[in-house]
Design a protein around this motif. Structure first.
Motif, short mmCIF file in Angstrom:
data_model
loop_
_atom_site.label_atom_id
_atom_site.label_comp_id
_atom_site.label_asym_id
_atom_site.label_seq_id
_atom_site.Cartn_x
_atom_site.Cartn_y
_atom_site.Cartn_z
N ASP A 32 53.82 5.47 36.21
CA ASP A 32 54.40 6.21 37.32
C ASP A 32 54.48 5.32 38.54
O ASP A 32 53.51 4.66 38.90
CB ASP A 32 53.57 7.45 37.63
CG ASP A 32 54.25 8.33 38.66
OD1 ASP A 32 55.23 9.01 38.30
OD2 ASP A 32 53.79 8.35 39.81
N ARG A 34 54.87 6.27 41.62
CA ARG A 34 54.27 6.92 42.79
C ARG A 34 55.24 6.99 43.97
O ARG A 34 54.85 6.79 45.12
CB ARG A 34 52.98 6.21 43.22
CG ARG A 34 51.93 6.14 42.15
CD ARG A 34 50.65 5.53 42.62
NE ARG A 34 49.85 6.47 43.39
CZ ARG A 34 48.62 6.22 43.85
NH1 ARG A 34 48.07 5.03 43.62
NH2 ARG A 34 47.95 7.11 44.53
N GLY A 36 57.20 9.78 44.33
CA GLY A 36 57.43 11.20 44.57
C GLY A 36 58.76 11.65 44.00
O GLY A 36 59.65 10.85 43.72
N PRO A 145 52.34 19.87 41.76
CA PRO A 145 51.66 18.57 41.76
C PRO A 145 50.26 18.62 41.16
O PRO A 145 49.87 17.74 40.38
CB PRO A 145 51.63 18.19 43.25
CG PRO A 145 52.81 18.87 43.83
CD PRO A 145 52.87 20.20 43.11
N ARG A 149 48.76 16.94 37.58
CA ARG A 149 47.52 16.16 37.49
C ARG A 149 46.54 16.78 36.50
O ARG A 149 45.85 16.07 35.75
CB ARG A 149 46.88 16.04 38.88
CG ARG A 149 47.61 15.05 39.79
CD ARG A 149 46.85 14.80 41.07
NE ARG A 149 47.01 15.87 42.03
CZ ARG A 149 47.98 15.93 42.94
NH1 ARG A 149 48.88 14.97 43.00
NH2 ARG A 149 48.04 16.93 43.79
N HIS A 163 49.72 3.12 37.60
CA HIS A 163 50.66 3.25 38.71
C HIS A 163 51.48 1.96 38.76
O HIS A 163 51.04 0.94 39.30
CB HIS A 163 49.92 3.50 40.02
CG HIS A 163 49.14 4.78 39.99
ND1 HIS A 163 49.73 6.00 39.74
CD2 HIS A 163 47.81 5.02 40.15
CE1 HIS A 163 48.80 6.94 39.78
NE2 HIS A 163 47.64 6.39 40.02
N LYS A 165 55.79 0.42 38.48
CA LYS A 165 57.22 0.68 38.46
C LYS A 165 57.86 -0.04 37.27
O LYS A 165 57.64 -1.24 37.07
CB LYS A 165 57.86 0.20 39.76
CG LYS A 165 59.36 0.45 39.85
CD LYS A 165 59.89 0.00 41.19
CE LYS A 165 61.38 0.26 41.32
NZ LYS A 165 62.18 -0.56 40.38
N ASN A 192 61.39 10.67 34.29
CA ASN A 192 61.20 10.42 35.72
C ASN A 192 62.31 10.98 36.58
O ASN A 192 62.66 10.45 37.63
CB ASN A 192 60.99 8.93 36.00
CG ASN A 192 62.18 8.09 35.58
OD1 ASN A 192 63.01 8.52 34.77
ND2 ASN A 192 62.27 6.88 36.10
#
Length: 368
Positions: A32, A34, A36, A145, A149, A163, A165, A192
């Motif tokens: 992920d 991160r 958003g 959210p 989690r 975390h 990309k 995603n």
């Protein structure tokens, strides 16, 4: 290999996919970036939608799964079975409420018609003169959210989250990360949201921008999620800018107010004219909103497909790649159903409902 499967995206759909794959016995790596997305920006509604049979099947199965998951979820996931009231402004819409009730009944979804006096008793803050409503008590809300989690955490050691990309999906299915490293697995899940087109430009996904506004705390003002029966025609399938009445009571006592849709813009700025249109629409149903204090407003981007259905299944020509994208405004509702369907396809199990309507092949070949 880094895992049995890699899921790109830790939003509600990606988390649900990882959770479902673990239930099927897989070890999962979740990547992920991160940055958003729609999970954090959306309303978090759980609503059975019946625009077409495929949407109804997916949302109905998903909400049943959310009810089961809610028995284990923490309080911070804010699950509430508040139900939905589909508001009929006039007799024409009341006739549509009856047709909607018949469609839901035919598929085992409980609902009941409320006439004007019953609607006034159920939601006194609504304006006078409304024709009635259809109540769907099994619908609900959650805080997406935290639910995402929780889904990842429930996988325990079988789900590992990095975390990172992903910069590219290479021809052999290997993932190249922004730091230059690579990850590989026998199966890759792209989940995603609106960012999926950066890795797969061939995906027929368009951004649909939406505005939301949340008020200060006014407990008891609204008890159900309130949606106008004109929602589908005024917003859900419109090709132009549109607004619709959609108000949700949060467990905090706040009111979350939507909704708007704008195609083909990725500008995250709150636009005063669109926000004003949305609020004016809401005031037409809940006049007392004019006296409430707003805390903040924001926007998000939904990932929309041409037929309004998500792409769930194997990519037609990219090796190892599976798709769980294009959920538009129903990603939170349909995450568990999407995930279980995809996990069944990926593991060779029999899906609980027909996977054909969501198959990526047809839409992608039209774009190829």
């Amino acid at each position: 290999m880094d895992a049995d499967a890699i899921v790109i995206g830790a939003g509600i759909v990606g988390a649900a996919c990882a959770h479902a794959l673990v239930q099927a016995g897989r070890r999962v790596l979740v990547l992920d970036a991160r940055i958003g997305g729609a999970t954090g920006a959306g309303m978090g509604h759980l609503v059975v939608m019946d625009d077409n049979p495929a949407e109804l099947a997916l949302s109905r199965h998903s909400i049943a799964q959310w009810r089961a998951l809610a028995l284990r979820m923490g309080e911070d996931c804010a699950y509430r079975a508040c139900g939905t009231l589909w508001i009929a402004a006039n007799e024409e819409e009341m006739a549509e409420a009856e047709r909607k009730r018949e469609r839901l009944y035919a598929h085992g979804v409980d609902s009941r018609l409320l006439d004007a006096p019953a609607l006034a008793r159920a939601e006194p803050a609504l304006r006078k003169g409304l024709a009635g409503a259809l109540e769907v008590p099994g619908d609900g809300i959650l805080y997406a959210p935290n639910a995402a989690r929780w889904l990842l955490a429930e996988g325990g050691a079988s789900i590992r989250v990095e975390h990172a990309k992903v910069d590219a999906i290479e021809d052999d299915g290997t993932l190249r990360l922004a730091d230059g490293s690579r990850r590989s697995a026998p199966q890759i899940v792209l989940a995603n949201g609106i960012e999926a087109t950066a890795l797969c430009p061939e995906l027929p996904i368009r951004p649909k921008k939406g505005h939301l506004l949340i008020t200060d705390r006014y407990p008891g003002t609204v008890r159900h999620q309130l949606v106008e029966l004109g929602y589908v025609t005024s917003a859900h399938h419109s090709d132009g800018d549109s607004v619709a009445f959609n108000v949700q009571p949060r467990p905090t006592g706040q009111l979350l107010i939507g909704s708007s849709r704008q195609f083909d813009t990725t500008d995250p700025a709150v636009e005063a004219p669109m926000l004003a249109r949305m609020l004016q629409r809401a005031l037409g149903y809940l006049p007392g909103l004019a006296e409430l204090n707003a805390v903040r407003s924001w926007t998000g981007l939904r990932a929309a497909t041409p037929d309004g259905l998500p792409l769930l299944g194997k990519h037609p020509w990219r090796e190892k790649l599976w798709l769980a994208v294009g959920h538009e405004g129903l990603g939170v509702t349909t995450a568990p159903g999407s995930a279980h369907l995809l996990a069944a396809l990926m593991t060779g199990a029999a899906p609980e409902f027909d996977a054909a309507p969501y198959a990526p092949r047809g839409l992608l070949e039209k774009r190829a």
